[in-house]
Design a protein around this motif. Structure first.
Motif, PDB file in Angstrom:
ATOM      1  N   MET A   1       0.892  -1.300  -0.035  1.00 26.96           N
ATOM      2  CA  MET A   1       0.149  -0.511  -0.380  1.00 26.96           C
ATOM      3  C   MET A   1       0.906   1.071  -0.059  1.00 26.96           C
ATOM      4  O   MET A   1       0.954   2.139  -1.030  1.00 26.96           O
ATOM      5  CB  MET A   1      -0.901  -0.078   1.359  1.00 26.96           C
ATOM      6  N   VAL A   2       2.273   1.325   1.296  1.00 24.85           N
ATOM      7  CA  VAL A   2       2.715   2.413   1.220  1.00 24.85           C
ATOM      8  C   VAL A   2       3.280   2.201  -0.385  1.00 24.85           C
ATOM      9  O   VAL A   2       3.577   3.495  -0.405  1.00 24.85           O
ATOM     10  CB  VAL A   2       4.114   2.136   2.367  1.00 24.85           C
ATOM     11  N   ALA A   3       4.133   1.062  -0.634  1.00 22.90           N
ATOM     12  CA  ALA A   3       4.449   1.452  -1.997  1.00 22.90           C
ATOM     13  C   ALA A   3       3.602   1.961  -3.214  1.00 22.90           C
ATOM     14  O   ALA A   3       4.164   3.280  -4.037  1.00 22.90           O
ATOM     15  CB  ALA A   3       5.349   0.575  -2.948  1.00 22.90           C
ATOM     16  N   THR A   4       2.068   1.534  -3.898  1.00 20.15           N
ATOM     17  CA  THR A   4       1.249   2.249  -4.244  1.00 20.15           C
ATOM     18  C   THR A   4       1.014   3.280  -4.017  1.00 20.15           C
ATOM     19  O   THR A   4       1.040   4.114  -4.937  1.00 20.15           O
ATOM     20  CB  THR A   4      -0.139   1.542  -4.656  1.00 20.15           C
ATOM     21  N   LEU A   5       1.027   4.021  -3.615  1.00 22.61           N
ATOM     22  CA  LEU A   5       0.874   5.512  -2.700  1.00 22.61           C
ATOM     23  C   LEU A   5       2.154   6.440  -3.249  1.00 22.61           C
ATOM     24  O   LEU A   5       2.105   7.733  -3.855  1.00 22.61           O
ATOM     25  CB  LEU A   5       0.323   5.773  -1.422  1.00 22.61           C
ATOM     26  N   THR A   6       3.064   5.741  -2.932  1.00 27.62           N
ATOM     27  CA  THR A   6       4.549   6.547  -2.645  1.00 27.62           C
ATOM     28  C   THR A   6       4.887   7.028  -4.598  1.00 27.62           C
ATOM     29  O   THR A   6       4.999   7.836  -5.754  1.00 27.62           O
ATOM     30  CB  THR A   6       5.513   5.752  -2.642  1.00 27.62           C
ATOM     31  N   ALA A   7       4.579   5.435  -5.355  1.00 28.93           N
ATOM     32  CA  ALA A   7       4.523   5.870  -6.678  1.00 28.93           C
ATOM     33  C   ALA A   7       3.373   6.350  -7.399  1.00 28.93           C
ATOM     34  O   ALA A   7       3.466   7.300  -8.438  1.00 28.93           O
ATOM     35  CB  ALA A   7       4.396   4.151  -7.773  1.00 28.93           C
ATOM     36  N   ARG A   8       2.020   6.836  -6.802  1.00 26.23           N
ATOM     37  CA  ARG A   8       1.180   7.206  -7.563  1.00 26.23           C
ATOM     38  C   ARG A   8       0.526   8.368  -6.851  1.00 26.23           C
ATOM     39  O   ARG A   8      -0.579   8.792  -7.720  1.00 26.23           O
ATOM     40  CB  ARG A   8      -0.278   6.381  -7.587  1.00 26.23           C
ATOM     41  N   GLY A   9       0.970   8.495  -6.044  1.00 31.22           N
ATOM     42  CA  GLY A   9       0.288   9.323  -4.832  1.00 31.22           C
ATOM     43  C   GLY A   9      -0.761   9.407  -4.500  1.00 31.22           C
ATOM     44  O   GLY A   9      -0.961   8.219  -4.622  1.00 31.22           O
ATOM     45  N   PRO A  10      -1.861  10.758  -3.657  1.00 32.24           N
ATOM     46  CA  PRO A  10      -2.996  10.006  -3.016  1.00 32.24           C
ATOM     47  C   PRO A  10      -3.924   9.370  -4.106  1.00 32.24           C
ATOM     48  O   PRO A  10      -3.955   9.678  -5.231  1.00 32.24           O
ATOM     49  CB  PRO A  10      -3.167  11.227  -2.845  1.00 32.24           C
ATOM     50  N   GLN A  11      -4.660   8.470  -3.702  1.00 31.64           N
ATOM     51  CA  GLN A  11      -5.219   7.094  -4.400  1.00 31.64           C
ATOM     52  C   GLN A  11      -6.848   7.627  -3.275  1.00 31.64           C
ATOM     53  O   GLN A  11      -7.334   7.080  -2.210  1.00 31.64           O
ATOM     54  CB  GLN A  11      -5.220   6.312  -4.340  1.00 31.64           C
TER      55      GLN A  11
END
Length: 433
Positions: free
Chosen positions: A1-11
């Motif tokens: 989850m942290v990796a996804t938010l880091t890569a794509r920004g707030p979701q």
């Protein structure tokens, strides 16, 4: 989850659930567990939390779309301040911009922009780095951010840049060639500001593409192009949601250095057809940028006026001359208006090729010349369409990006630089499982 938010920004929570292939309820459970094992460390927000779409600095059209959905008020998942901050820097041809962002890429305060006393080929890199360091220090103070909280610095520079942050072509941004830009700027930021963080240097159009993807009209698109049309011409390519860098970690999207010919244009292009075969600043012949780049437009006008009286200030640097030429075109001066619209048609010729190569969802036109607005866009689109397209309708594919407004472009470029630094570094959460 942290990796996804880091890569794509707030979701938005629902979209994050889809990306992670779990249910929205599982997203809430995972957030609670992560917050349990990653203490807030004295911050006023937990490591992962939710906010409204407006607070997450999502593009306005996305905010309106989310708020218009039926059901409960949408929530956007964010990373807390303990994840660390980043600095974004844009070293433009005639300006410097600096901003600070949190772990989500949300900019803190308004980016500082210095428009005076900076022309990239007229100021030494060391002097520029000193200016940047002073601007960073002032921005940190304004945003009440400590130097120790900065985990990375992203920097945008015009011209092709390799994975090591150094220029790939001698003839472009000449004063920065053979300079270890990241190392020198890291040292300057350490000495003057106390920032001990890695510096990541990338091409300005690639940075702008990341900015459009995070804050602009590229949000939510997986395959799109950003064409920055200013003194030069370049493209940022996003394929499958990822920026395409190319061999040696850079140099992809340099459409300004593709060979073209005015005779191939469908439009009359009266001004361009009078131009002798031009040599590009990179050393090549008949490149798109040599015919249609902003600097080339000014040079062609001066040539066509035969060295006689001109409305341009010949002693001004190229960026200022381009500003003058655009103002004269807006005022209806026939030579200037025709030269700029002819150049727009030539760029439409190049974009037609890009669409056939990448079949993108969208082509976003940004940069100084995009400030000419809808008539300028129409010249690009009509040439692109008239040449013939296998894939779709240029009127649906090609549009002005958020970066067609100068102030928004500065914000998006700085934000893209912040996003670059965040994606290349690791959040500072201390989990205790």
């Amino acid at each position: 989850m942290v990796a996804t938010l880091t890569a794509r920004g707030p979701q938005p929570r629902g979209e994050l659930a889809e990306q992670l292939a779990i249910s929205p309820a599982s997203v809430r459970f995972a957030m609670n567990r992560l917050n349990e094992f990653a203490p807030s460390s004295g911050h006023d927000k937990p490591p992962i939390y939710t906010v409204s779409p407006q607070t997450a600095q999502l593009p306005q059209h996305v905010v309106e779309e989310l708020n218009g959905l039926p059901g409960p008020r949408p929530q956007v998942v964010m990373l807390g301040p303990q994840g660390g901050m980043a600095v974004g820097v844009e070293i433009g041809r005639a300006h410097l911009s600096v901003g600070v962002g949190d772990a989500n890429g949300c900019l803190l305060g308004k980016p500082e922009i210095l428009e005076e006393e900076h022309v990239i080929d007229g100021v030494s890199p060391q002097r520029t780095f000193s200016k940047v360091a002073r601007m960073v220090d002032e921005q940190l103070q304004r945003c009440d951010v400590a130097a120790a909280d900065i985990r990375g610095v992203g920097v945008a520079i015009p011209g092709p840049i390799g994975h090591d942050g150094q220029t790939l072509a001698h003839g472009i941004t000449t004063s920065y060639h053979d300079i270890d830009i990241p190392a020198k700027l890291e040292r300057q930021l350490s000495d003057m500001v106390g920032i001990e963080a890695e510096v990541f240097v990338e091409n300005d159009v690639d940075i702008l593409a990341r900015g459009e993807q995070r804050y602009g009209k590229g949000y939510g698109l997986r395959d799109f192009l950003v064409v920055k049309y200013s003194g030069g011409i370049g493209a940022g390519i996003v394929a499958g949601g990822e920026l395409v860098r190319g061999r040696r970690g850079g140099g992809a999207g340099e459409i300004g250095h593709c060979t073209v010919s005015p005779e191939a244009l469908v439009s009359p292009a009266k001004t361009l057809r009078q131009v002798r075969e031009p040599r590009c600043k990179c050393g090549g012949w008949s490149h798109l940028e040599a015919f249609a780049g902003g600097d080339a437009i000014v040079r062609h006008i001066l040539e066509l006026e035969g060295g006689g009286r001109t409305s341009l200030n010949r002693d001004a640097p190229p960026p200022a001359q381009l500003d003058e030429a655009m103002e004269l075109a807006r005022a209806g001066h026939p030579l200037y208006a025709e030269a700029i619209m002819d150049a727009a048609a030539m760029v439409g010729y190049g974009i037609n090729t890009l669409i056939h190569l990448f079949n993108p969802e969208r082509v976003l036109i940004c940069g100084k010349l995009s400030e000419m607005g809808q008539p300028f866009l129409r010249a690009i689109v009509e040439e692109c369409q008239d040449l013939g397209l296998l894939f779709g309708d240029a009127k649906q594919i090609v549009e002005l990006g958020a970066g067609s407004d100068v102030q928004e472009r500065r914000r998006i470029s700085v934000g893209g630089a912040v996003t670059t630094a965040l994606q290349k570094t690791t959040p500072r959460f201390a989990y205790s499982f």
